[in-house]
Design a protein around this motif. Structure first.
Motif, PDB file in Angstrom:
ATOM      1  N   ARG A   1      -7.219   3.890   6.511  1.00 50.81           N
ATOM      2  CA  ARG A   1      -8.136   2.782   6.230  1.00 50.81           C
ATOM      3  C   ARG A   1      -9.349   2.814   7.145  1.00 50.81           C
ATOM      4  O   ARG A   1     -10.442   2.473   6.755  1.00 50.81           O
TER       5      ARG A   1
ATOM      6  N   GLU B   1       4.206   0.127   5.259  1.00 55.79           N
ATOM      7  CA  GLU B   1       3.054   0.910   5.724  1.00 55.79           C
ATOM      8  C   GLU B   1       3.033   0.946   7.251  1.00 55.79           C
ATOM      9  O   GLU B   1       3.090  -0.084   7.911  1.00 55.79           O
TER      10      GLU B   1
ATOM     11  N   VAL C   1      -1.565  -5.036   3.747  1.00 54.57           N
ATOM     12  CA  VAL C   1      -0.745  -3.830   3.945  1.00 54.57           C
ATOM     13  C   VAL C   1       0.532  -3.901   3.125  1.00 54.57           C
ATOM     14  O   VAL C   1       1.042  -4.985   2.837  1.00 54.57           O
TER      15      VAL C   1
ATOM     16  N   LYS D   1       1.880  -7.030  -1.198  1.00 56.84           N
ATOM     17  CA  LYS D   1       1.151  -6.737   0.034  1.00 56.84           C
ATOM     18  C   LYS D   1       1.081  -7.962   0.938  1.00 56.84           C
ATOM     19  O   LYS D   1       1.151  -9.095   0.481  1.00 56.84           O
TER      20      LYS D   1
ATOM     21  N   ALA E   1       2.761  -1.783  10.203  1.00 55.52           N
ATOM     22  CA  ALA E   1       1.524  -2.529  10.430  1.00 55.52           C
ATOM     23  C   ALA E   1       1.786  -4.032  10.363  1.00 55.52           C
ATOM     24  O   ALA E   1       1.226  -4.809  11.137  1.00 55.52           O
TER      25      ALA E   1
ATOM     26  N   VAL F   1      -2.337   3.112   8.567  1.00 55.77           N
ATOM     27  CA  VAL F   1      -3.448   2.159   8.487  1.00 55.77           C
ATOM     28  C   VAL F   1      -4.631   2.663   9.317  1.00 55.77           C
ATOM     29  O   VAL F   1      -5.777   2.675   8.860  1.00 55.77           O
TER      30      VAL F   1
END
Lengths: 285, 162
Positions: free
Chosen positions: B32, B23, B19, B3, B66, B28
């Motif tokens: 999230r 992603e 992230v 990540k 992202a 996101v």
């Protein structure tokens, strides 16, 4: 399971190093408008995502003696907003407005549109008609490739696994006239059914020089060499153009898909080409 | 997958998150931060339902990783007005009946907002061009185009007042 890694290199040198190490597993991420779709559709499942969006050295616009050199990671919107593009390449500027839609243009890049090697890449026909070339770099060095020999097949180019497309050079068109027409199923966000771009130079109402390129009618964007040859030295009349444009059938090999049949594409691309030639030559259509 | 730490300013608030490399900004924002005005439509950049402002420019959040947005500013339809309020463009969409199923509406409002910031008095053609990437399957666009004009007038008169 997908398996991706992410790299945001500081400069082109680090990009080339990553491509040297990763080869085809090194995925150049510019606008991402194609790559993200491939990831989503699982056509691409793993690799090192190399984010080049922050590299200013790939966003230069240079006016040189040979023409205008455009950095590969300039977005379509960057090009539309460029004073140099508008002034030196007005026909290219007009053609860019046919590209996708504002949401795509904000992110899609010039280099990405070419390197993706779609038969319907919106920048390809006009750049082919303008005799553009691309600059390619790797750790082994740099080379220039004529766009006319860049595309190899659907999604395939002459780029080696370690190479990166860094810039596109467009010769200034002097007193030639350039026109691109695109036929989609609707006006907004339409993939081309077919598109035609021409560059024509007249002398005493004769065709002194002509370049023709089509999109959407072969596995790659193509030059129409047969028609080009047939038009050279001919009087620039509507009848001559419409007759010779019929030869286009020899230069193309369209397929049938959701946007149209092969037969329809053959007919309609001849008409589109005639119209582009007539418009470029300043004749009533 | 390893990540990546990133920082985003989302609707005015600074956020620091981890992230995955693949992603999307869309996921996101929705998963999230529960910013569900950002719609997951086609997922491949064709419908415009996921449109957000990235540094003020309308973009497709399904087409953006992202990780590439690190350090940038994102505004979703939720962020156009303070919590519990609506902004003039949103009001105009309601007043002009430019909302039917509503799925395209947040993306439409984002694109329209960006247009009016650049061009406070857009013509029908300007609006059609700016909304070319946002598809609606219910209303037939007439009411949407009217709503953008009404929204532009509201924003203009609000500016005059302040």
């Amino acid at each position: 399971m997908s398996d991706f890694r992410f790299l945001q290199p500081e400069g082109l040198r680090a990009v080339l190093k990553a491509k040297e190490d990763e080869g085809a597993k090194g995925l150049i991420l510019a606008g991402g408008t194609n790559l993200l779709s491939y990831i989503k559709k699982r056509r691409v499942k793993s690799g090192l995502l190399i984010d080049i969006t922050r590299l200013d050295e790939l966003k230069n616009i240079e006016e040189g003696a040979e023409g205008i050199t455009l950095g590969a990671s300039l977005t379509i919107q960057d090009l539309i907003e460029s004073e140099v593009v508008r002034r030196r390449l007005p026909s290219f500027f007009e053609a860019l407005k046919l590209f996708g839609n504002p949401l795509i243009r904000a992110k899609a890049t010039l280099g990405g549109n070419l390197a993706d090697a779609s038969p319907i890449a919106d920048t390809a026909p006009i750049l082919l008609a303008m005799d553009a070339s691309v600059q390619v770099a790797s750790e082994r060095g740099e080379r220039t490739v004529e766009l006319a020999s860049f595309f190899k097949g659907v999604g395939e180019t002459v780029l080696k696994p370690d190479e990166v497309l860094t810039a596109v050079t467009v010769p200034a068109c002097g007193d030639s006239r350039v026109k691109m027409l695109k036929l989609g199923l609707r006006k907004g966000t339409a993939c081309s059914v077919t598109s035609a771009a021409v560059r024509i130079k007249l002398r005493d109402r004769e065709i002194e020089d002509v370049r023709i390129a089509l999109g959407g009618v072969a596995p790659t964007p193509v030059r129409a060499y047969t028609v080009e040859k047939a038009l050279l030295g001919k009087p620039c009349t509507g009848e001559e153009i419409e007759n010779q444009a019929q030869l286009l059938r020899k230069d193309i090999s369209p397929i049938t898909d959701v946007r149209g049949s092969a037969e329809y594409r053959k007919e309609v691309s001849v008409n589109l080409l005639s119209r582009a030639l007539l418009t470029a030559a300043g004749m009533e259509v | 997958m390893k990540k990546i730490p990133i920082q985003l300013t989302i609707n005015g608030r600074k956020r620091e998150i981890l992230v995955r490399p693949n992603e999307t900004l869309l996921n996101v924002l929705r998963d999230r931060f529960h910013l569900t005005a950002v719609k997951y439509g086609c997922g491949i950049g064709e419908c415009g339902a996921c449109t957000v402002l990235l540094d003020g420019v309308p973009v497709l959040s399904c087409q953006l990783l992202a990780a590439t947005c690190d350090g940038h500013e994102v505004v979703t339809a939720e962020g156009l007005a303070p919590e519990g309020e609506t902004d003039p463009m949103q009001d105009a969409f309601v007043e002009e009946g430019a909302v039917q199923c509503g799925f395209c509406t947040p993306g439409m409002v984002i694109s329209a907002t960006a247009l009016v910031r650049e061009n406070p008095d857009p013509s029908t053609e300007d609006i059609k061009d700016a909304l070319r990437g946002n598809l609606c399957r219910c209303t037939g666009y007439e009411n949407i185009i009217r709503a953008v004009k009404t929204g532009a007038k509201k924003i203009k008169s609000r500016k005059r007042e302040t």
